[in-house]
Design a protein around this motif. Structure first.
Motif, PDB file in Angstrom:
ATOM      1  N   LYS A 133       0.836  -1.209   0.000  1.00  0.00           N
ATOM      2  CA  LYS A 133       0.000   0.000   0.000  1.00  0.00           C
ATOM      3  C   LYS A 133       0.870   1.259   0.000  1.00  0.00           C
ATOM      4  N   ALA A 168       1.799   3.502  -3.489  1.00  0.00           N
ATOM      5  CA  ALA A 168       1.375   4.898  -3.466  1.00  0.00           C
ATOM      6  C   ALA A 168       2.567   5.817  -3.714  1.00  0.00           C
ATOM      7  N   PRO A 220      -1.363   7.364   0.181  1.00  0.00           N
ATOM      8  CA  PRO A 220      -1.556   5.969   0.591  1.00  0.00           C
ATOM      9  C   PRO A 220      -3.007   5.620   0.895  1.00  0.00           C
ATOM     10  N   LYS A 253      -5.483   6.289  -0.678  1.00  0.00           N
ATOM     11  CA  LYS A 253      -6.226   6.003  -1.901  1.00  0.00           C
ATOM     12  C   LYS A 253      -5.892   4.630  -2.479  1.00  0.00           C
ATOM     13  N   VAL A 254      -5.095   3.864  -1.745  1.00  0.00           N
ATOM     14  CA  VAL A 254      -4.723   2.511  -2.184  1.00  0.00           C
ATOM     15  C   VAL A 254      -5.239   1.502  -1.173  1.00  0.00           C
TER      16      VAL A 254
END
Length: 734
Positions: free
Chosen positions: A211, A215, A222, A224-225
């Motif tokens: 993650k 990112a 991060p 958004k992952v």
């Protein structure tokens, strides 16, 4: 009944054997496309030209991504902060440079896997090759690279004086080859974008690391992952890092506008996703006539890559295992134009213990001492490097138990003195050790209105039994039957847990799970004692216990009620709590390691040089065993791998080109059932509460440590030939 320690069958076992467990490449997403990597065929240089026109025009092909059209990765973080370049071990098609043979240089995306494979074969690449640095001997002569996070040199006492005073000295060179991880499940990633949010279904031992690193590489936040990995079909270290294909899958999915699946072929597992580095280890050992070690010098050179450094910490066991008066260790890196090496089961300890334990065996023969007696003569009562006590250590008992079960007292000491008909019989032994590691971890637990519980942590089950042992830990802490507890893992949407490597998952996540479940249970007890309708009303919370799904008075177990009844009267909402656990100051007070002793019998054909291993006896001190069945499986898996390391495993490199010549499971030899004899395993009772509240250390790696040395020592006892170069193949014995 207390669940911890019981030989509970795997809670995920039925899902796996029926095919219902969903591995990373098996998540069904709509409109999924397939991607195939194209790899370089030179070890160093530049791509002079790459012709993708024919491939791009083939049926079903959605895109061909190379350095000419790959998305440019941003150099700034969201918010304008300066962004470091992506991790240097990644090859993300940002330029035309080739740093090793097998480097990803293009990705083909198509409707089907077959279409992508066909198109990849149609790409024409022309290189401007440069002389590659592929000679290990020459690399050793160049100025060695140092890696700042690894101690390159340690010393205590005066080794030169110790060697001078010694009545017996050993000076020997031991080598280990490149070895490759071969998990049943290859590396696989499915990448899917929803707007600016990315979901990765990845075969990884480190969802939180993927993650953060993906990112960073993509230049997005991060949060958004999301990374999902509920089942991993083996990793053994190669899935601990994030490799290029993960980010390339995300880039391909963005380019195609569809979810993309990228699965490495078996041959692609031999360059871009790490390997155990080759090592050259020189041991100089001096001892007096009574067997007291006066000096130990351990000099290691391991190979690393031009692209990024990795140090194989071979000297780790040497520094703590024996109480020598003086000791010196050095580590150097020989840089080659190859893929970056990485962690492989018991990194450092597996390779280092081979050299160390063979050198100790050689000294035992030079002194005409029993190999066990020599080790006991130099037994370290406390950590000789740090001068602090061990948190717990039962190595003496390991020697005693394993030797008795093996029948060591019947051994005749002279080489070639034991036979079974014409067959030469050899008995050898070695010590095993592995550091006890843990990192911060978090968990969440919830007791539902129906009296069941759900427990979560963003950890992994790489085949070690994490689902099962965490269910046991949770059931005991909650006071619920095992079948009433569901443990979930493998998603970064869950509380964060560390990488499942370094034998630290049980030791890190277990205490966090215990604390979350204890906190949830205590909340429920608090509700009960405050509830006027409860038979427990007015009692002190400390007087109440949870067992079998009930809350009861300790002094009067007949007075109590079901957990579900308490929840029903108090709003009918689940009772939840978070828990976290992390190491404190204990590592400054104690040295924390697991230990073991391994005894091996070999049968060697005197004419053909073939080696068989009919039996092994091993005893381990690993603290609290959380599940007797899964623990035995871990010990056995490590021991079998140790047999492979001793007798079979070697990545045959074509050093003209820097490419593995046996990059498949037909030619890369690993043990099969017919190669494995009787394995007798004992784990001593233990409870290392100095280490963590469960008293449990990890056991995933200690099983391999010492096995290769024990086999090599047994081969010497059988044949009188000392093989110091792994693997021990028949050509080295005839």
């Amino acid at each position: 009944m207390i669940q911890i320690g019981q030989a509970i069958p795997r809670t995920d076992g039925r899902l796996k054997v029926t095919g219902a467990a969903t591995f990373s490449a098996e998540h069904p997403l709509p409109r999924m496309a397939h991607a195939v990597l194209l790899q370089s065929t030179i070890a160093r240089g530049h791509i002079a030209s790459i012709d993708t026109a024919r491939a791009a025009a083939m049926p079903g092909v959605l895109a061909v991504m190379s350095h000419r059209n790959a998305p440019r990765l941003p150099r700034e973080k969201p918010g304008g902060e300066e962004q470091k370049p992506p991790p240097p071990r990644l090859n993300l098609l940002q330029d035309d440079e080739v740093k090793y043979n097998g480097q990803p240089i293009a990705v083909v995306i198509a409707d089907t896997l077959e279409q992508a494979q066909d198109a990849a074969r149609a790409i024409k690449v022309r290189y401007a090759a440069q002389p590659a640095r592929l000679d290990f001997k020459a690399a050793k002569l160049r100025k060695p690279k140092e890696q700042p996070d690894r101690p390159m040199q340690t010393s205590r006492g005066d080794v030169q004086a110790g060697l001078a005073q010694a009545s017996q000295r050993i000076d020997a060179l031991y080598t280990t080859p490149v070895e490759n991880h071969n998990p049943m499940e290859p590396h696989a990633t499915i990448a899917s974008w929803e707007g600016d949010r990315l979901t990765l279904y990845d075969a990884t031992q480190n969802i939180s690391g993927v993650k953060k690193n993906s990112a960073r590489a993509l230049g997005i936040a991060p949060e958004k992952v999301r990374v999902v990995s509920p089942y991993v079909g083996g990793g053994f270290g190669c899935k601990g890092n994030m490799w290029s294909h993960v980010v390339l899958a995300a880039m391909a999915a963005r380019m195609a506008g569809r979810p993309v699946k990228l699965v490495l072929e078996r041959t692609q597992m031999f360059a871009p996703v790490g390997a155990r580095p080759m090592t050259e280890q020189r041991f100089r050992v001096g001892a007096n006539a009574q067997g007291r070690l006066l000096a130990v010098v351990h000099d290691t050179i391991s190979h690393t890559a031009t692209q990024d450094d990795f140090t194989e910490p071979c000297s780790s066991p040497t520094r703590i295992l024996y109480a020598s008066d003086s000791l010196q260790t050095t580590q150097q890196l020989a840089t080659l134009d190859v893929g970056v090496p990485t962690y492989m089961r018991a990194p450092g300890e597996a390779s280092g213990s081979f050299a160390l334990e063979c050198a100790i065996d050689e000294m035992a023969y030079a002194l005409k001492m029993d190999p066990v007696a020599l080790r006991l003569q130099n037994y370290a009562e406390q950590d000789p490097e740090k001068n602090i006590p061990f948190s717990a250590k039962q190595l003496r008992e390991c020697y005693k138990v394993a030797a008795e079960r093996f029948g060591w007292s019947r051994r005749t000491s002279a080489p070639r003195s034991m036979r079974a008909g014409r067959t030469l019989v050899g008995w050898g032994m070695a010590t095993a050790t592995y550091p006890a590691n843990r990192m911060p971890a978090k968990a969440w637990a919830s007791i539902a209105p129906d009296g069941t519980a759900q427990v979560r942590s963003g950890s992994h089950d790489i085949g070690t039994g994490t689902y099962t042992i965490m269910t046991q830990v949770a059931a005991d802490a909650l006071g619920l039957p095992l079948e009433k507890v569901r443990f979930e893992l493998g998603d970064t949407a869950m509380p964060e847990a560390p990488v499942s490597g370094g034998s630290m998952t049980a030791a890190s996540v277990g205490p966090a799970v215990h604390r979350a479940c204890t906190a949830a249970r205590d909340k429920l007890v608090a509700l009960a004692v405050a509830d006027q309708s409860s038979p427990l009303h007015g009692f002190n919370a400390s007087e109440v216990e949870a067992a079998g799904g009930w809350l009861r008075l300790r002094a009067n177990p007949e007075r109590g009620e079901p957990m579900a009844a308490v929840i029903a009267r108090n709003g009918g909402q689940a009772v939840s709590a978070d828990g976290d656990a992390k190491p404190g100051e204990e590592k400054k007070q104690y040295s924390m390691h697991s230990f073991g002793a391994v005894f091996v019998e070999v049968h060697v054909d005197p004419d053909l040089g073939t080696v068989r291993v009919p039996r092994i006896a091993a005893c381990y001190d690993v603290g609290t065993v959380l599940n007797a069945k899964t623990a035995r499986s871990q010990f056995m898996g490590g021991i079998v791998w140790g047999l492979g390391m001793a007798l079979m495993e070697k990545t045959e490199m074509d050093w003209r080109y820097g490419r593995a010549a046996n990059a498949n499971l037909a030619d890369y030899h690993v043990p099969v059932n017919a190669d494995v004899g009787e394995i007798d395993i004992v784990a001593l009772p233990g409870n290392d509460t100095h280490f963590n509240e469960l008293g449990a250390r990890g056991i995933g790696e200690i099983g391999i440590v010492g096995v290769a040395a024990a086999v090599a020592n047994a081969v010497y006892h059988a044949t009188g030939k000392r093989v110091r170069d792994l693997p021990i193949t028949l050509d080295k014995l005839v």
